[in-house]
Design an enzyme around this catalytic site. Structure first.
Site, PDB file in Angstrom:
ATOM      1  N   HIS A  78      39.216  36.082  38.074  1.00 49.54           N
ATOM      2  CA  HIS A  78      39.289  37.524  38.359  1.00 49.54           C
ATOM      3  C   HIS A  78      39.938  38.315  37.228  1.00 49.54           C
ATOM      4  O   HIS A  78      39.857  39.542  37.204  1.00 49.54           O
ATOM      5  CB  HIS A  78      40.063  37.764  39.659  1.00 49.54           C
ATOM      6  CG  HIS A  78      39.292  37.338  40.869  1.00 49.54           C
ATOM      7  ND1 HIS A  78      38.653  38.210  41.700  1.00 49.54           N
ATOM      8  CD2 HIS A  78      39.016  36.105  41.357  1.00 49.54           C
ATOM      9  CE1 HIS A  78      38.038  37.548  42.657  1.00 49.54           C
ATOM     10  NE2 HIS A  78      38.247  36.263  42.472  1.00 49.54           N
ATOM     11  N   ASP A  90      42.572  44.559  32.073  1.00 50.07           N
ATOM     12  CA  ASP A  90      42.268  44.330  33.476  1.00 50.07           C
ATOM     13  C   ASP A  90      40.970  43.543  33.572  1.00 50.07           C
ATOM     14  O   ASP A  90      40.022  43.837  32.831  1.00 50.07           O
ATOM     15  CB  ASP A  90      42.086  45.690  34.193  1.00 50.07           C
ATOM     16  CG  ASP A  90      42.686  45.705  35.583  1.00 50.07           C
ATOM     17  OD1 ASP A  90      42.751  44.636  36.212  1.00 50.07           O
ATOM     18  OD2 ASP A  90      43.102  46.794  36.029  1.00 50.07           O
TER      19      ASP A  90
END
Ligand code: GDG
Length: 466
Positions: free
Chosen positions: A157, A367
């Site tokens: 992720h 991110d």
């Protein structure tokens, strides 16, 4: 269709609607829409070291949540230690923040074996196993060592940085080799896949073939990009939920009457999210464009996470100092420029707040994807949409070109972009939003897990995996 077994470090409490965390939200959607399955992992509780507790089984509709507590020692060395003081900073390109001890790596290996030992008795031969995130890189190898022949996929992720950075991880070769036990490795972006391929070629002497096939360490795997999405339709409906609208309507009407604009940010309080410079950029906006004083309000929601890791307490103090200074300098008896909320709020309230905010401000330093960017777009009123400002270092920037893309290290550029967003004419806002919204709805959470699981199911059988 084979039964889906999801494994992640933490199993979310699906009944808690205020729960933060991208993985929680995504897995909930994925399991439910596949008609159920098992979600296995830690229950978030700690017990004294040496305590043995059998897995707890809880049914939430058609999903079985099977959870284990963690010993205090494992929590300290595996969770706060190797996972969050070594791998998290490393994979977010922050070598300066790594805190490494040998016991951390030992605990990381030990807990992955514990997970495998507890999981194997629950498995059927025909299951499909889907392992999530950096806490569990070596779980596949531990499962194979116990004889698992099922298809096992892995999804990361968070970002995968270039080999120069990865090689700062202690025993990085062992770590990357362990990923080759999976049949399919999913990354968020093309950049992450390319970085992984570079490692395989440059550090492991491996080869990259067509269709994502990688050969190294005497075995084969497939690595591809599967950008995660959100349940856009549901989030859009949530943003119009009557209860939630009721909560924010009065405030929003007051803002409109006074011709005030709201900038919203929602990020876990994490150093990867770029919060201090985001605060500075808002202050700079008020300096450079005094016409926004008493007109632009910045609301930052930043629920706490990992507050027992020292660097997280440091950033909390920094943000409190900054928000105090900005409000001290600009606030008036009838206007507070910066509203900083350091707790988790209900998901539907969040959705309504997104809908009533003229600017969505997403400025992470790094991110994996950033679901907030997609949620902000999904929540907008298409007739009069707000503007998304997005860091070029969020995975989401690879697909959300119509956002205003910024460099989160450049405070002046962010301030100028805030001004551009606040003053953007309706026609441009609508054009940008239309394109973004189409993509957010097309590449949603269902497309993500369907694409990953179909690709996994089409990979050759796992026999022979080490
Ligand atoms: C990781 C990766 C990747 C936030 N505050 C509250 C709240 N949230 C929700 C947001 C969003 C989720 O949490 C955060 O997701 P992000 O994607 O922004 O970030 P991470 O938590 O760091 O997630 C990330 C993600 O995994 C998925 O792969 O995109 O890059 O770091 O859904 O809305 N939800 C509620 N209250 C809050 O106060 N209810």
């Amino acid at each position: 269709m084979s039964r889906l077994v999801v494994v992640s470090n933490r199993v979310a409490d699906l009944s808690n609607t205020a729960q933060a965390g991208g993985l929680a939200v995504a897995m909930d959607e994925a399991l439910k829409s596949r008609g159920g399955g098992i979600w296995f992992g830690w229950n978030g509780e700690t017990v004294a070291s040496g305590t043995r507790v059998p897995p707890n089984r809880q049914r939430m509709g058609n999903v079985s949540l099977i959870t284990l507590p963690m010993t205090k020692r494992d929590y300290r060395d595996y969770y706060a230690g190797f996972s969050n003081s070594v791998l998290w900073p490393l994979l977010h390109y922050r070598l300066d923040l790594i805190e490494y001890k040998t016991v951390f790596l030992n605990a990381y290996k030990r807990v992955n074996r514990k997970f495998a030992n507890a999981l194997v008795p629950l498995l059927k031969k025909t299951d499909t196993i889907w392992v999530h995130d950096y806490h569990l890189f070596p779980l596949g190898t531990a499962l194979r060592a116990l004889g698992c022949k099922q298809k096992i996929g892995f999804f990361l992720h968070i970002p995968f940085p270039p080999p120069d950075i990865v090689t700062a991880a202690p025993q990085h070769e062992w770590l990357i080799r362990s990923m080759f036990s999976y049949d399919l490795i999913g990354f968020q972006t093309h950049t992450d896949v390319a970085n992984f391929q570079h490692y395989v070629v440059e550090q492991a002497g491996g080869k990259v073939h067509e269709d994502g096939i990688l050969k190294a360490f005497g075995t084969t795997t497939i690595a591809k990009c599967f950008p995660i999405g959100i349940d856009a339709e549901k989030f859009q409906l949530l943003s119009m939920d009557d209860d939630a609208q009721e909560q924010v309507k009065l405030q929003s009407m007051r803002q409109k009457l006074l011709n005030r604009k709201t900038i919203i940010g929602v990020d876990r309080l994490d150093y990867s999210k770029g919060l201090p410079d985001k605060f500075r950029a808002f202050e700079r906006l008020l300096e450079l464009y005094p016409e926004h004083v008493k007109k632009a309000t910045f609301m930052q929601i930043a629920p706490p996470t990992r507050s027992d890791v020292e660097v997280y307490s440091e950033i909390r103090v920094e943000l409190e100092t900054l928000s105090g200074a900005i409000n001290g300098r600009y606030a008036d008896f009838n206007w507070v420029p910066l509203r900083y909320i350091h707790r988790s709020i209900e998901r539907k309230t969040l959705a309504a707040l997104f809908r009533h905010s003229e600017v969505g401000f997403v400025s992470p330093l790094r991110d994996g994807m950033n679901l907030v960017a997609k949620e902000y777009v999904a929540a907008q009123n298409e007739a009069d949409p707000g503007v998304l400002i997005l860091s070029k270092f969020a995975g989401a920037a690879e697909e959300m070109h119509e956002a205003l893309i910024i460099n989160p290290y450049d405070v002046d550029e962010m301030a100028n972009t805030l001004n551009k967003a606040i003053t953007m004419p309706l026609a441009e806002r609508r054009n940008r939003h239309q394109a973004l919204s189409r993509r957010v709805h097309e590449n949603d959470i269902t497309a993500w897990h369907t694409d990953f699981l179909n690709t996994l199911s089409a990979t050759p059988a796992a026999t022979g995996k080490t």
